[in-house]
Design a protein around this motif. Structure first.
Motif, PDB file in Angstrom:
ATOM      1  N   ASP A   1     -27.724   6.942 -46.626  1.00 38.47           N
ATOM      2  CA  ASP A   1     -28.667   7.980 -47.012  1.00 38.47           C
ATOM      3  C   ASP A   1     -30.091   7.495 -46.742  1.00 38.47           C
ATOM      4  OD1 ASP A   1     -30.205   9.894 -48.341  1.00 38.47           O
ATOM      5  OD2 ASP A   1     -28.747  10.128 -49.966  1.00 38.47           O
ATOM      6  N   VAL A   2     -30.922   8.366 -46.129  1.00 34.78           N
ATOM      7  CA  VAL A   2     -32.295   7.967 -45.825  1.00 34.78           C
ATOM      8  C   VAL A   2     -33.097   7.671 -47.096  1.00 34.78           C
ATOM      9  CG1 VAL A   2     -32.462   9.126 -43.598  1.00 34.78           C
ATOM     10  CG2 VAL A   2     -32.977  10.398 -45.697  1.00 34.78           C
ATOM     11  N   LYS A   3     -32.629   8.131 -48.240  1.00 32.39           N
ATOM     12  CA  LYS A   3     -33.328   7.849 -49.492  1.00 32.39           C
ATOM     13  C   LYS A   3     -33.148   6.385 -49.912  1.00 32.39           C
ATOM     14  CE  LYS A   3     -33.064  12.562 -51.308  1.00 32.39           C
ATOM     15  NZ  LYS A   3     -32.567  13.421 -52.396  1.00 32.39           N
ATOM     16  N   CYS A   4     -32.144   5.719 -49.335  1.00 31.80           N
ATOM     17  CA  CYS A   4     -31.942   4.298 -49.625  1.00 31.80           C
ATOM     18  C   CYS A   4     -32.923   3.458 -48.804  1.00 31.80           C
ATOM     19  CB  CYS A   4     -30.504   3.886 -49.300  1.00 31.80           C
ATOM     20  SG  CYS A   4     -29.251   4.687 -50.303  1.00 31.80           S
ATOM     21  N   ASP A   5     -33.039   2.200 -49.170  1.00 27.39           N
ATOM     22  CA  ASP A   5     -33.944   1.289 -48.462  1.00 27.39           C
ATOM     23  C   ASP A   5     -33.226   0.749 -47.217  1.00 27.39           C
ATOM     24  OD1 ASP A   5     -35.741  -0.592 -47.598  1.00 27.39           O
ATOM     25  OD2 ASP A   5     -36.160  -1.397 -49.590  1.00 27.39           O
ATOM     26  N   ILE A   6     -33.346   1.517 -46.120  1.00 28.38           N
ATOM     27  CA  ILE A   6     -32.636   1.157 -44.892  1.00 28.38           C
ATOM     28  C   ILE A   6     -33.170  -0.146 -44.309  1.00 28.38           C
ATOM     29  CG2 ILE A   6     -32.139   1.882 -42.527  1.00 28.38           C
ATOM     30  CD1 ILE A   6     -32.115   4.755 -43.523  1.00 28.38           C
TER      31      ILE A   6
ATOM     32  N   LEU B   1     -23.809  -5.123 -37.217  1.00 32.20           N
ATOM     33  CA  LEU B   1     -23.144  -3.907 -37.678  1.00 32.20           C
ATOM     34  C   LEU B   1     -24.036  -2.702 -37.377  1.00 32.20           C
ATOM     35  CD1 LEU B   1     -20.549  -3.170 -39.280  1.00 32.20           C
ATOM     36  CD2 LEU B   1     -21.910  -3.329 -41.355  1.00 32.20           C
ATOM     37  N   PRO B   2     -23.542  -1.689 -36.666  1.00 34.77           N
ATOM     38  CA  PRO B   2     -24.365  -0.511 -36.413  1.00 34.77           C
ATOM     39  C   PRO B   2     -24.604   0.290 -37.689  1.00 34.77           C
ATOM     40  CG  PRO B   2     -22.149  -0.174 -35.565  1.00 34.77           C
ATOM     41  CD  PRO B   2     -22.225  -1.596 -36.006  1.00 34.77           C
ATOM     42  N   VAL B   3     -25.852   0.718 -37.897  1.00 39.84           N
ATOM     43  CA  VAL B   3     -26.230   1.492 -39.068  1.00 39.84           C
ATOM     44  C   VAL B   3     -26.717   2.862 -38.615  1.00 39.84           C
ATOM     45  CG1 VAL B   3     -27.817   1.650 -41.028  1.00 39.84           C
ATOM     46  CG2 VAL B   3     -26.833  -0.569 -40.390  1.00 39.84           C
ATOM     47  N   VAL B   4     -26.148   3.908 -39.200  1.00 38.20           N
ATOM     48  CA  VAL B   4     -26.523   5.290 -38.883  1.00 38.20           C
ATOM     49  C   VAL B   4     -27.100   5.919 -40.139  1.00 38.20           C
ATOM     50  CG1 VAL B   4     -25.683   7.568 -38.185  1.00 38.20           C
ATOM     51  CG2 VAL B   4     -24.755   5.507 -37.107  1.00 38.20           C
ATOM     52  N   ALA B   5     -28.276   6.522 -40.019  1.00 40.27           N
ATOM     53  CA  ALA B   5     -28.924   7.163 -41.161  1.00 40.27           C
ATOM     54  C   ALA B   5     -28.515   8.627 -41.264  1.00 40.27           C
ATOM     55  CB  ALA B   5     -30.441   7.056 -41.038  1.00 40.27           C
ATOM     56  N   CYS B   6     -28.469   9.153 -42.496  1.00 40.90           N
ATOM     57  CA  CYS B   6     -28.132  10.553 -42.740  1.00 40.90           C
ATOM     58  C   CYS B   6     -29.150  11.139 -43.716  1.00 40.90           C
ATOM     59  CB  CYS B   6     -26.738  10.697 -43.353  1.00 40.90           C
ATOM     60  SG  CYS B   6     -25.425   9.935 -42.391  1.00 40.90           S
ATOM     61  N   GLY B   7     -29.478  12.395 -43.526  1.00 37.28           N
ATOM     62  CA  GLY B   7     -30.415  13.033 -44.449  1.00 37.28           C
ATOM     63  C   GLY B   7     -30.539  14.517 -44.175  1.00 37.28           C
ATOM     64  N   ILE B   8     -31.293  15.199 -45.018  1.00 38.23           N
ATOM     65  CA  ILE B   8     -31.492  16.634 -44.873  1.00 38.23           C
ATOM     66  C   ILE B   8     -32.133  16.921 -43.518  1.00 38.23           C
ATOM     67  CG2 ILE B   8     -32.609  18.674 -45.851  1.00 38.23           C
ATOM     68  CD1 ILE B   8     -30.353  17.465 -47.530  1.00 38.23           C
ATOM     69  N   ALA B   9     -31.596  17.918 -42.824  1.00 37.18           N
ATOM     70  CA  ALA B   9     -32.006  18.199 -41.445  1.00 37.18           C
ATOM     71  C   ALA B   9     -33.498  18.477 -41.312  1.00 37.18           C
ATOM     72  CB  ALA B   9     -31.205  19.376 -40.901  1.00 37.18           C
TER      73      ALA B   9
ATOM     74  N   ARG C   1     -38.663   7.432 -39.923  1.00 39.88           N
ATOM     75  CA  ARG C   1     -38.723   6.167 -40.666  1.00 39.88           C
ATOM     76  C   ARG C   1     -37.414   5.393 -40.532  1.00 39.88           C
ATOM     77  NH1 ARG C   1     -40.983   9.476 -44.660  1.00 39.88           N
ATOM     78  NH2 ARG C   1     -39.033   9.383 -45.861  1.00 39.88           N
ATOM     79  N   ALA C   2     -36.300   6.119 -40.574  1.00 37.90           N
ATOM     80  CA  ALA C   2     -34.993   5.457 -40.477  1.00 37.90           C
ATOM     81  C   ALA C   2     -34.813   4.782 -39.123  1.00 37.90           C
ATOM     82  CB  ALA C   2     -33.874   6.472 -40.711  1.00 37.90           C
ATOM     83  N   ILE C   3     -35.199   5.460 -38.055  1.00 35.09           N
ATOM     84  CA  ILE C   3     -35.059   4.885 -36.716  1.00 35.09           C
ATOM     85  C   ILE C   3     -35.978   3.682 -36.563  1.00 35.09           C
ATOM     86  CG2 ILE C   3     -35.359   5.315 -34.250  1.00 35.09           C
ATOM     87  CD1 ILE C   3     -32.905   6.682 -35.481  1.00 35.09           C
ATOM     88  N   LYS C   4     -37.226   3.796 -37.084  1.00 29.83           N
ATOM     89  CA  LYS C   4     -38.155   2.664 -37.012  1.00 29.83           C
ATOM     90  C   LYS C   4     -37.651   1.475 -37.833  1.00 29.83           C
ATOM     91  CE  LYS C   4     -42.500   5.066 -36.018  1.00 29.83           C
ATOM     92  NZ  LYS C   4     -43.868   5.381 -36.518  1.00 29.83           N
ATOM     93  N   ALA C   5     -36.902   1.755 -38.898  1.00 33.73           N
ATOM     94  CA  ALA C   5     -36.360   0.675 -39.731  1.00 33.73           C
ATOM     95  C   ALA C   5     -35.209  -0.048 -39.058  1.00 33.73           C
ATOM     96  CB  ALA C   5     -35.906   1.228 -41.079  1.00 33.73           C
ATOM     97  N   GLY C   6     -34.653   0.555 -38.008  1.00 32.93           N
ATOM     98  CA  GLY C   6     -33.582  -0.113 -37.275  1.00 32.93           C
ATOM     99  C   GLY C   6     -32.284   0.651 -37.175  1.00 32.93           C
ATOM    100  N   ALA C   7     -32.210   1.862 -37.734  1.00 40.94           N
ATOM    101  CA  ALA C   7     -30.982   2.660 -37.626  1.00 40.94           C
ATOM    102  C   ALA C   7     -30.748   3.064 -36.172  1.00 40.94           C
ATOM    103  CB  ALA C   7     -31.088   3.906 -38.509  1.00 40.94           C
TER     104      ALA C   7
END
Length: 458
Positions: free
Chosen positions: A51-56, A70-78, A86-92
């Motif tokens: 969840d993007v609300k977590c500290d990715i 390990l690949p990490v995929v972020a999920c959140g409200i469209a 932010r999630a992609i910049k964090a490394g997702a």
């Protein structure tokens, strides 16, 4: 595919889990990043959806610190575009909008699976084998994949599944050699509550898990003849009987099977049913040994060097010409699996900016580790004959030499029964019977290691 979902996903976790499970994933859930890291450390995972609300960023930094790739995929409200950025910049690696879209989740799972189970090759012999595999993949015919241990039979089976009409359904693999005989029937066909002591609830077997998809019977030549008879009926009738069940259950499964043995010889010896062999052997894919496809050795070596450099947080270093020559000249009795282990060691041992010969520890070579006991004993005997000294084997019975060789090999491979059996060229069942005999005679036997130790407690 082991999928770990971290976070609440605004109540969409149930839908995301169902979609992933339908695509063949085994799903676990953790509410927080800390709980997710504990899950990864304890049970591992192939993909994380968070969840993007977590500290990715904290999650990815923790994985990097512990050298967990390990690949990490972020999920959140469209509608939350800023969270996606932010999630992609964090490394997702990817961002999946919610509510979850089945096709998008399927595509992400397929991409990760493709990356993990890709087949690296350059040699024409392997190219020809894969071309034939792709030709027959579209059918529902049973396929028998043969080849020495470590040649990549399961990878080819997964390749066939991905190219088949069942690619969007489950791929389920069962190692017939690693599961004790008394558990394999229940593992394949399932059981009803009360079918035997310990059957406290109904269990669905692998055939039902793979319904609509593909079932791989790995090392099928190790299956007990009694179970072979039951398997033959399943292939003929397309239905199974759960252990303790009263009604047959219809299944639609495409069967792939592998073996590292000469199946015709097993049929002649009576250890494998002839009618089952012909039922499975609609198409045979014979995988060449690594020594028979020398052009694959350098490209595989570079592939494994890159993989283990990344997973261990080390810089990527090229192989020197001398190191490549060493690898190309080696016999590779353990095939691609042996080459992979060799490059993993080389990545860890290499000094400087390149991987040189000093980091290449080959089985059977003077500096190899762990030394192959088969090669070591043969070399010792040959050296003794050349020098005129008496061989250390003289004075021992054949049974004593066999016992020492089996136990030395098992010790060299840290108690791993599967690896020891492969090196010795015997079946895992034969090895287990020998070890039981030695234990009954009061001889110390190395305990099972890793996953095998867990299975031994079943």
């Amino acid at each position: 595919m082991r999928l770990l979902i971290i976070g609440s996903l605004d109540g969409q976790i149930g839908a995301a889990s169902r979609i992933a499970i339908e695509r063949g994933a085994k799903v676990r859930h953790a509410v927080t990043v800390e709980a997710g890291l504990d899950e990864i450390r304890g049970q591992g995972a192939d993909l994380v959806m968070v969840d993007v609300k977590c500290d990715i960023r904290a999650l990815i930094e923790a994985l990097e610190t512990e050298r967990i790739t390990l690949p990490v995929v972020a999920c959140g409200i469209a509608s939350d575009a800023s969270a996606a950025v932010r999630a992609i910049k964090a490394g997702a690696k990817e961002y999946i909008p919610l509510p979850p879209d089945a096709d998008l989740i399927a595509a992400v799972l397929a991409a990760v699976t493709e990356e993990r189970h890709s087949i690296v090759f350059k040699d024409p012999r392997m190219a020809q084998t894969l071309k034939l595999a792709e030709q027959v993949a579209a059918s529902d015919a049973s396929i028998l994949i043969t080849g020495e241990s470590g040649t990549g039979k399961e990878l080819v089976a997964r390749f066939i599944h991905r190219k088949s009409r069942r690619a969007d359904r489950r791929f389920v693999a069962v190692n017939c050699a690693a599961i004790p005989e008394n558990l394999l029937e229940s593992e394949l066909f399932g059981h009803e509550k009360g079918a035997f002591t310990g059957a406290v609830a109904r269990r669905i077997g692998k055939f039902e898990e793979a319904n609509g998809g593909t079932l791989l019977l790995d090392e099928i030549s190790e299956m007990d003849v009694r179970l072979q008879t039951k398997l033959l009926r399943v292939l003929q009738e397309r239905e199974i009987d759960r252990v303790g069940g009263s009604q047959p259950v219809k299944v639609d499964v495409r069967i792939l099977a592998t073996s590292n043995r000469q199946m015709e010889e097993a049929v002649r010896q009576g250890s494998f049913r002839e009618d089952l062999y012909y039922r499975l052997n609609v198409v045979t894919l014979a995988l060449p040994a690594l020594r028979e496809r020398p052009l694959d050795i350098p490209v595989l070596a570079e592939h494994f060097a890159k993989r283990y450099s990344e997973s261990n947080g080390l810089p990527l270093r090229p192989l020197t010409v001398e190191a490549r020559q060493m690898l190309t000249r080696h016999g590779w009795r353990g095939n691609v699996r042996e080459l992979e282990n060799c490059l993993h060691r080389a990545v860890l041992l290499a000094q400087g900016n390149e991987i040189g010969p000093e980091a290449i520890l080959l089985s059977g070579a003077p500096a190899a580790g762990p030394a192959d006991p088969v090669v070591a004993q043969a070399a010792a005997a040959a050296a003794a004959v050349t020098s005129g000294a008496r061989s250390p084997l003289v004075g021992k019975t054949v049974a004593e030499v066999e016992r020492d060789l089996i136990l030395d090999t098992l010790n060299a491979y840290l108690g791993n029964r599967t690896h020891a059996a492969n090196i010795l060229g015997i079946s895992i069942r034969t090895l287990r019977n020998k070890l039981k005999q030695y234990a009954d005679e009061g001889i110390a036997v190395p305990p099972p290691a890793g996953v095998e130790a867990d299975r031994a407690t079943l």
